[in-house]
Design an enzyme around this catalytic site. Structure first.
Site, short mmCIF file in Angstrom:
data_model
loop_
_atom_site.label_atom_id
_atom_site.label_comp_id
_atom_site.label_asym_id
_atom_site.label_seq_id
_atom_site.Cartn_x
_atom_site.Cartn_y
_atom_site.Cartn_z
N HIS A 125 -35.83 -12.00 53.82
CA HIS A 125 -36.16 -10.65 54.30
C HIS A 125 -36.23 -10.57 55.82
CE1 HIS A 125 -36.86 -9.52 50.20
NE2 HIS A 125 -37.74 -10.50 50.06
N HIS B 44 -41.40 -7.07 51.76
CA HIS B 44 -39.96 -7.12 52.04
C HIS B 44 -39.57 -6.52 53.40
CE1 HIS B 44 -38.61 -7.51 47.55
NE2 HIS B 44 -39.59 -8.33 47.87
N THR C 139 -45.83 16.00 52.83
CA THR C 139 -45.01 15.18 51.93
C THR C 139 -45.00 13.70 52.32
OG1 THR C 139 -43.12 15.55 53.36
CG2 THR C 139 -43.41 17.09 51.51
N CYS D 172 -48.76 13.46 56.17
CA CYS D 172 -48.45 14.88 56.33
C CYS D 172 -48.39 15.48 54.93
CB CYS D 172 -47.18 15.11 57.16
SG CYS D 172 -45.63 14.55 56.42
N ASP E 142 -50.83 15.44 60.27
CA ASP E 142 -50.72 16.81 60.75
C ASP E 142 -51.77 17.62 59.99
OD1 ASP E 142 -49.66 17.27 58.24
OD2 ASP E 142 -47.76 18.12 58.95
C1 RB5 Z 1 -46.16 21.18 56.95
O1 RB5 Z 1 -46.10 22.40 56.29
C2 RB5 Z 1 -45.16 20.21 56.34
O2 RB5 Z 1 -43.85 20.63 56.61
C3 RB5 Z 1 -45.38 18.82 56.83
O3 RB5 Z 1 -46.69 18.43 56.60
C4 RB5 Z 1 -44.53 17.73 56.19
O4 RB5 Z 1 -44.58 17.79 54.81
C5 RB5 Z 1 -43.16 17.60 56.71
O5 RB5 Z 1 -42.39 16.71 56.33
#
Ligand code: RB5
Length: 150
Positions: A133, A98, A67, A65, A8
């Protein structure tokens, strides 16, 4: 190896770095977007990558993304996808060995470029161990089909 990569907006900058690193190792990389850091919804790009991996047997994916959490959750809704949110070389290696992971996920706000390189190295160097596994991985798929695991 062949990788499909998507992010993203919050993973866009690290996508450019990751593409260059994966290519430098001699792997094929197909960029499924986005083409800029303009705001987008991570499920749209998780789905594009997951569908591409399912359609192209033997291929792998990379999803980024902010996180790594949202994009991995979304990808795992596609049957046959095992998208692993990793944070280091150990988790990237273990999830191949695994879980037979077919998509590597991480967060641009969480890991730096050096960690990305070490995760890619570990992911690419590790084969699925099978054995005990294999049945567990089969049960993951059964879960997505709504089966009773007993
Ligand atoms: C975007 O701000 C953020 O929410 C997205 O990149 C991600 O971390 C969501 O899990």
């Amino acid at each position: 190896m062949k990788f499909y990569i998507a992010t993203d907006h919050a993973g866009y900058a690290l996508k450019e770095f990751t593409k260059a690193y994966v290519s430098s190792l001699g792997h094929e990389v197909v960029d499924l977007g986005p083409d800029s850091d303009a705001r987008v919804d991570y499920p749209d790009f998780a789905k594009k990558c997951a569908d591409a991996v399912i359609a192209d047997e033997g291929s792998f994916g990379i999803l980024i993304c902010g996180t790594g959490i949202g994009i991995s959750i979304a990808a795992n809704k596609v049957a046959g996808i095992r998208a692993a949110l990793c944070h280091d070389a150990y988790t990237a290696s273990a999830t191949r060995a695994h879980n037979d992971a077919n998509i590597l996920c991480f967060g641009e706000r969480v890991v730096g470029q050096g960690v990305v390189e070490s995760m890619i190295d570990a992911f690419c160097a590790t084969e699925f161990e099978g054995g005990r596994h294999a049945g567990r991985v089969d049960k993951i798929e059964a879960c997505s089909l709504g089966a009773n695991l007993g």
